[in-house]
Scaffold this motif. Sequence first.
Motif, PDB file in Angstrom:
ATOM      1  N   LEU A 112     -35.258 -76.240 -25.258  1.00 32.59           N
ATOM      2  CA  LEU A 112     -35.471 -76.697 -24.049  1.00 32.59           C
ATOM      3  C   LEU A 112     -34.362 -77.218 -23.271  1.00 32.59           C
ATOM      4  N   LEU A 113     -33.561 -78.099 -23.950  1.00 29.40           N
ATOM      5  CA  LEU A 113     -32.298 -78.798 -23.275  1.00 29.40           C
ATOM      6  C   LEU A 113     -31.454 -77.661 -22.965  1.00 29.40           C
ATOM      7  N   ALA A 114     -31.175 -76.883 -23.675  1.00 27.21           N
ATOM      8  CA  ALA A 114     -30.329 -75.574 -23.347  1.00 27.21           C
ATOM      9  C   ALA A 114     -30.588 -74.945 -22.039  1.00 27.21           C
ATOM     10  N   PHE A 115     -31.949 -74.624 -22.147  1.00 22.26           N
ATOM     11  CA  PHE A 115     -32.476 -73.965 -20.746  1.00 22.26           C
ATOM     12  C   PHE A 115     -32.161 -74.726 -19.357  1.00 22.26           C
ATOM     13  N   ALA A 116     -32.475 -76.007 -19.729  1.00 22.54           N
ATOM     14  CA  ALA A 116     -32.352 -76.967 -18.594  1.00 22.54           C
ATOM     15  C   ALA A 116     -30.787 -77.172 -18.238  1.00 22.54           C
ATOM     16  N   THR A 117     -29.889 -76.846 -19.291  1.00 22.97           N
ATOM     17  CA  THR A 117     -28.728 -77.406 -18.889  1.00 22.97           C
ATOM     18  C   THR A 117     -27.912 -76.152 -18.433  1.00 22.97           C
ATOM     19  N   PHE A 118     -27.856 -75.020 -19.354  1.00 23.19           N
ATOM     20  CA  PHE A 118     -27.116 -73.758 -19.341  1.00 23.19           C
ATOM     21  C   PHE A 118     -27.854 -73.076 -18.369  1.00 23.19           C
ATOM     22  N   ILE A 119     -29.079 -72.898 -17.942  1.00 21.28           N
ATOM     23  CA  ILE A 119     -29.630 -71.936 -17.204  1.00 21.28           C
ATOM     24  C   ILE A 119     -29.970 -72.491 -15.912  1.00 21.28           C
ATOM     25  N   LEU A 120     -30.611 -73.596 -15.942  1.00 18.26           N
ATOM     26  CA  LEU A 120     -31.006 -74.254 -14.449  1.00 18.26           C
ATOM     27  C   LEU A 120     -30.100 -75.707 -14.058  1.00 18.26           C
ATOM     28  N   GLY A 121     -28.962 -75.747 -14.864  1.00 13.95           N
ATOM     29  CA  GLY A 121     -27.952 -76.863 -14.281  1.00 13.95           C
ATOM     30  C   GLY A 121     -28.443 -77.987 -13.785  1.00 13.95           C
ATOM     31  N   TRP A 122     -29.719 -78.321 -14.470  1.00 14.36           N
ATOM     32  CA  TRP A 122     -30.350 -79.453 -14.185  1.00 14.36           C
ATOM     33  C   TRP A 122     -30.723 -79.575 -12.503  1.00 14.36           C
ATOM     34  N   ARG A 123     -30.760 -78.410 -11.931  1.00  6.29           N
ATOM     35  CA  ARG A 123     -31.048 -78.496 -10.477  1.00  6.29           C
ATOM     36  C   ARG A 123     -32.626 -78.888 -10.459  1.00  6.29           C
ATOM     37  N   PRO A 124     -32.695 -79.767  -9.757  1.00  8.28           N
ATOM     38  CA  PRO A 124     -34.262 -80.407  -9.479  1.00  8.28           C
ATOM     39  C   PRO A 124     -35.222 -79.620  -8.998  1.00  8.28           C
ATOM     40  N   ASP A 125     -34.805 -78.794  -7.896  1.00  3.63           N
ATOM     41  CA  ASP A 125     -35.548 -78.039  -7.252  1.00  3.63           C
ATOM     42  C   ASP A 125     -36.027 -76.672  -8.308  1.00  3.63           C
ATOM     43  N   LEU A 126     -34.872 -76.235  -9.024  1.00  8.14           N
ATOM     44  CA  LEU A 126     -35.207 -75.107  -9.922  1.00  8.14           C
ATOM     45  C   LEU A 126     -36.263 -75.471 -11.012  1.00  8.14           C
TER      46      LEU A 126
END
Lengths: 207, 335
Positions: A97-111
């Motif tokens: 989950l962290l990899a997904f949020a960090t590397f794919i979504l870049g922690w962009r809140p809207d995404l």
Amino acid sequence: MVLTGIRGSALKPLALWWLVFLLPLLPLAWLFDQAWSMNLGADPAQAIVKFTGLWTLRLLWITLAITPLRRIFHWGWLQRYRRMLGLYTLFYAVVHLLAFATFILGWRPDLLLRELSERPYIVVGSLALLLLIPLGVTSTRGMQRRLGARWVKLHRLVYVIALLAMVHFIWQIRSSFEDQLLYGVILAALLGYRLWVRRRSFKRQSR
Amino acid sequence: MLIKRTSPLKSSEITPESVYVNRRRFLQGLAGTAALALTEGAAAIPAYDLGKDQPQYPGPDWLQGALRASTRNEAFSSDEKPAPYGNIITHNNFYEFGLGKQDPSRKAQNFKTDPWQVEIAGEVDKPGVYNLEDLLKPHALEERIYRLRCVEAWSMVIPWMGFPLGDLLKRFGPTSRAKYVEFTTLQDPEQMPGQRSFFSTLDWPYVEGLRMDEAMHPLTLIAVGLYGNALPPQNGAPFRLVVPWKYGFKSIKSIVKIRLVEEMPGTTWNRAASGEYGFYANVNPAVDHPRWSQATERRLPSSLFSPNIIDTLPFNGYAEDVASLYSGMDLQQWF
């Protein structure tokens, strides 16, 4: 034969414990090495997320295999590693989950908000991870003792989690269902065994 | 002039390629048409540094002259920086060679792309089976730097070399009944392990299609080269389509057949999952894939700790050129 050897010696269970502790870290070590040497291709984010996801499934399946293996082959010693493997499942799921949020979504809140609410397979996957957390928290001996029969009931959630994880995986089929079929068949065997045991003991009771 | 395959002699064996390249330049200069080196908006292709350890694909002898003589068409090129060559040739969806992004580059290296024949069929005055060499001969190659947006929400900037599909189609005399173009990829399970897979939900050969006006649009490119080289097999050698305003799966690779037809052709992904992959497949941030959002994309190469996430543009940023093709169409319905 090897197994009686393990049971017979005082040192070997400790060695085995270390082995079971270190083995699940190998995939992660391999991943670090590949990422470090830029070996994950043009889209390392996707590669990391897929890899950690697959290992979450593998560890969950291995955890679920402990009980059938223990009963069928009378490998009582396996039981003591179940908790560790279960915790590793949680660990890999969190990394996934962290990899997904960090590397794919870049922690962009809207995404984050969109993905977590609109993509159905991500909702299902998140739910599986969410349900794993109480199992991890109550995995200590103390909690086990305190909760007693309720602990057993709570930890039956693992079957729901496994099914959700499987749906999360199936939902990502693009054109080939080879992996999903393999994981699905293994999960069916692992859960089918439990149903079979239950039915058998139920028949015995009612006789 | 088209030369059908009647003689075992290749025409390049008759005329040295430098002679015919020069002659063609001369003729085109006279006609004052094509955008070659003298025309405004064309520029020499830079000497690309592909990286020492990268595999090179010089291509067949008969193609090398045309690749060298090509110029960049600035008017049709993005000024964004192309992805490194090494990424473009190792990150491919080409399910005939496997599902993993690196499978095609690993498994397509022995794919035989020369000699190659293409069948032109259907509603045309001059149907036939043509050697690729003869098919390409009248066309000057130009470089165009296009954005490619995959339906999986990643994207890349790629310098293709090719020529407009419309120029090719015109030569065969499309009849008035030609409403759509259907393209077919090679089917050869011996060479393509993905076509042997028992678990695939796709039917082979891979088929794609365009409406006639889409096919004739000047942005629609037939590519035979990449980064100053011939196309690598994993990128669809020797002869592929590039439609930059549509999701990547429309840009069919390794074409062996082009058929002009009256009815909308069935396409591979549309047949496999019609609710997820439409015939048009125009890049559209407002219409999500049923399983994921199309609002953003990962522009590759994406580094790990600063993911290169950008907002997806309607028609992949080519709306000004192509939106008019779809005026009056409900793009939620015709996705």
